[in-house]
Write a protein that holds these residues in place. Structure first.
Motif, PDB file in Angstrom:
ATOM      1  N   GLN A 156       0.840  -1.202   0.000  1.00 26.60           N
ATOM      2  CA  GLN A 156       0.000   0.000   0.000  1.00 26.60           C
ATOM      3  C   GLN A 156       0.876   1.254   0.000  1.00 26.60           C
ATOM      4  OE1 GLN A 156      -2.394   0.301   3.551  1.00 26.60           O
ATOM      5  NE2 GLN A 156      -3.137   2.315   3.040  1.00 26.60           N
ATOM      6  N   GLU A 157       0.445   2.277  -0.734  1.00 27.00           N
ATOM      7  CA  GLU A 157       1.177   3.553  -0.784  1.00 27.00           C
ATOM      8  C   GLU A 157       0.374   4.648  -0.111  1.00 27.00           C
ATOM      9  OE1 GLU A 157       2.073   4.615  -4.826  1.00 27.00           O
ATOM     10  OE2 GLU A 157       3.854   3.369  -4.844  1.00 27.00           O
ATOM     11  N   LEU A 158       1.077   5.486   0.635  1.00 22.24           N
ATOM     12  CA  LEU A 158       0.481   6.677   1.232  1.00 22.24           C
ATOM     13  C   LEU A 158       1.169   7.900   0.642  1.00 22.24           C
ATOM     14  CD1 LEU A 158       0.148   5.447   4.933  1.00 22.24           C
ATOM     15  CD2 LEU A 158      -1.598   5.468   3.148  1.00 22.24           C
ATOM     16  N   ASP A 159       0.544   9.059   0.801  1.00 24.33           N
ATOM     17  CA  ASP A 159       0.997  10.265   0.100  1.00 24.33           C
ATOM     18  C   ASP A 159       2.189  11.009   0.691  1.00 24.33           C
ATOM     19  OD1 ASP A 159      -0.841  10.076  -1.976  1.00 24.33           O
ATOM     20  OD2 ASP A 159      -2.391  11.079  -0.816  1.00 24.33           O
ATOM     21  N   SER A 160       2.464  10.862   1.987  1.00 24.98           N
ATOM     22  CA  SER A 160       3.466  11.742   2.589  1.00 24.98           C
ATOM     23  C   SER A 160       4.061  11.141   3.857  1.00 24.98           C
ATOM     24  CB  SER A 160       2.810  13.078   2.944  1.00 24.98           C
ATOM     25  OG  SER A 160       1.834  12.874   3.969  1.00 24.98           O
ATOM     26  N   ASP A 161       5.109  11.792   4.349  1.00 22.97           N
ATOM     27  CA  ASP A 161       5.694  11.421   5.639  1.00 22.97           C
ATOM     28  C   ASP A 161       4.626  11.460   6.726  1.00 22.97           C
ATOM     29  OD1 ASP A 161       8.411  11.054   4.844  1.00 22.97           O
ATOM     30  OD2 ASP A 161       8.782  13.203   4.975  1.00 22.97           O
ATOM     31  N   ASP A 162       3.825  12.524   6.735  1.00 20.89           N
ATOM     32  CA  ASP A 162       2.794  12.673   7.768  1.00 20.89           C
ATOM     33  C   ASP A 162       1.778  11.538   7.718  1.00 20.89           C
ATOM     34  OD1 ASP A 162       3.996  14.990   8.707  1.00 20.89           O
ATOM     35  OD2 ASP A 162       2.724  16.313   7.502  1.00 20.89           O
ATOM     36  N   ALA A 163       1.362  11.145   6.518  1.00 19.47           N
ATOM     37  CA  ALA A 163       0.392  10.052   6.376  1.00 19.47           C
ATOM     38  C   ALA A 163       0.987   8.735   6.862  1.00 19.47           C
ATOM     39  CB  ALA A 163      -0.064   9.942   4.926  1.00 19.47           C
ATOM     40  N   VAL A 164       2.248   8.473   6.528  1.00 21.92           N
ATOM     41  CA  VAL A 164       2.903   7.240   6.973  1.00 21.92           C
ATOM     42  C   VAL A 164       3.072   7.269   8.491  1.00 21.92           C
ATOM     43  CG1 VAL A 164       5.047   5.886   6.895  1.00 21.92           C
ATOM     44  CG2 VAL A 164       4.071   6.814   4.779  1.00 21.92           C
ATOM     45  N   LEU A 165       3.509   8.390   9.027  1.00 25.74           N
ATOM     46  CA  LEU A 165       3.695   8.528  10.470  1.00 25.74           C
ATOM     47  C   LEU A 165       2.383   8.258  11.214  1.00 25.74           C
ATOM     48  CD1 LEU A 165       5.704   9.328  12.717  1.00 25.74           C
ATOM     49  CD2 LEU A 165       4.946  11.680  12.406  1.00 25.74           C
ATOM     50  N   LYS A 166       1.305   8.831  10.750  1.00 27.41           N
ATOM     51  CA  LYS A 166      -0.009   8.646  11.372  1.00 27.41           C
ATOM     52  C   LYS A 166      -0.436   7.178  11.295  1.00 27.41           C
ATOM     53  CE  LYS A 166      -4.708  10.652  11.142  1.00 27.41           C
ATOM     54  NZ  LYS A 166      -5.550   9.521  11.255  1.00 27.41           N
ATOM     55  N   PHE A 167      -0.316   6.575  10.123  1.00 27.34           N
ATOM     56  CA  PHE A 167      -0.706   5.182   9.938  1.00 27.34           C
ATOM     57  C   PHE A 167       0.080   4.261  10.870  1.00 27.34           C
ATOM     58  CE2 PHE A 167      -0.196   1.007   7.936  1.00 27.34           C
ATOM     59  CZ  PHE A 167      -1.524   0.639   7.741  1.00 27.34           C
ATOM     60  N   VAL A 168       1.386   4.426  10.911  1.00 28.40           N
ATOM     61  CA  VAL A 168       2.236   3.552  11.723  1.00 28.40           C
ATOM     62  C   VAL A 168       1.949   3.764  13.208  1.00 28.40           C
ATOM     63  CG1 VAL A 168       4.621   2.984  12.365  1.00 28.40           C
ATOM     64  CG2 VAL A 168       4.018   3.323   9.954  1.00 28.40           C
ATOM     65  N   VAL A 214      10.412  12.204  12.565  1.00 26.93           N
ATOM     66  CA  VAL A 214      10.018  11.193  13.537  1.00 26.93           C
ATOM     67  C   VAL A 214       9.461  11.875  14.782  1.00 26.93           C
ATOM     68  CG1 VAL A 214      10.852   9.357  15.061  1.00 26.93           C
ATOM     69  CG2 VAL A 214      11.670   9.482  12.709  1.00 26.93           C
ATOM     70  N   LYS A 215       8.299  11.373  15.237  1.00 21.92           N
ATOM     71  CA  LYS A 215       7.643  11.891  16.441  1.00 21.92           C
ATOM     72  C   LYS A 215       7.231  10.715  17.309  1.00 21.92           C
ATOM     73  CE  LYS A 215       5.775  15.860  13.978  1.00 21.92           C
ATOM     74  NZ  LYS A 215       4.596  16.455  13.391  1.00 21.92           N
ATOM     75  N   GLY A 216       6.531  11.015  18.395  1.00 25.52           N
ATOM     76  CA  GLY A 216       6.055   9.989  19.313  1.00 25.52           C
ATOM     77  C   GLY A 216       5.080   9.030  18.643  1.00 25.52           C
TER      78      GLY A 216
END
Length: 142
Positions: A105-117, A132-134
């Motif tokens: 699956q592909e997501l659009d951005s760093d923010d989208a990947v960060l949120k998903f993970v 990278v955040k919490g």
């Protein structure tokens, strides 16, 4: 050329050179959900993203996510998967043609990947290391 225009041109060239150098040294972080304690090496990560295995080394199901085309995905493919863009596309074309694995699956951005993970306990993805955040844990950085 006036002295001011020469100065402006020099400044523009230095700014461009700085931008190229800093982007060339950007790091990509492979991240998992903060609760995932499975140790992984680059080989295990590559196998998950190439769908050669569907689990983390501890046997739990892995849900990898790619980013759409861009500098971060190029960096990840080159540094972790050891494939350039052409090789990566060829790999997936062959997989699809032979009925092998389906692309991640592909997501659009760093923010989208960060949120998903951060929200998905079995997720694994990659982002620009500076973002990278919490809620996530870095398992590799290159």
């Amino acid at each position: 050329m006036t002295r001011l225009s020469k100065l402006f041109r020099s400044h523009a060239l230095l700014s461009l050179a700085f931008a190229v150098l800093t982007s060339a040294h950007a790091e990509t972080a492979v991240i998992v959900h903060a609760g995932n304690n499975t140790p992984m090496d680059e080989d295990a990560i590559a196998k998950i993203f190439l769908r050669q295995v569907k689990t983390f080394p501890d046997g739990s199901v892995a849900a990898p996510v790619n980013q759409r085309e861009g500098a971060t995905s190029d960096d990840f493919r080159t540094k972790i998967l050891k494939k350039n863009t052409s090789q990566f596309k060829s790999y997936w074309a062959q997989q699809l043609f032979t009925g092998g694995a389906k692309p991640v699956q592909e997501l659009d951005s760093d923010d989208a990947v960060l949120k998903f993970v951060a929200e998905t306990p079995n997720a694994i993805g990659y982002i620009d290391a500076s973002k990278v955040k919490g809620g996530v844990k870095v398992v590799a950085k290159k």
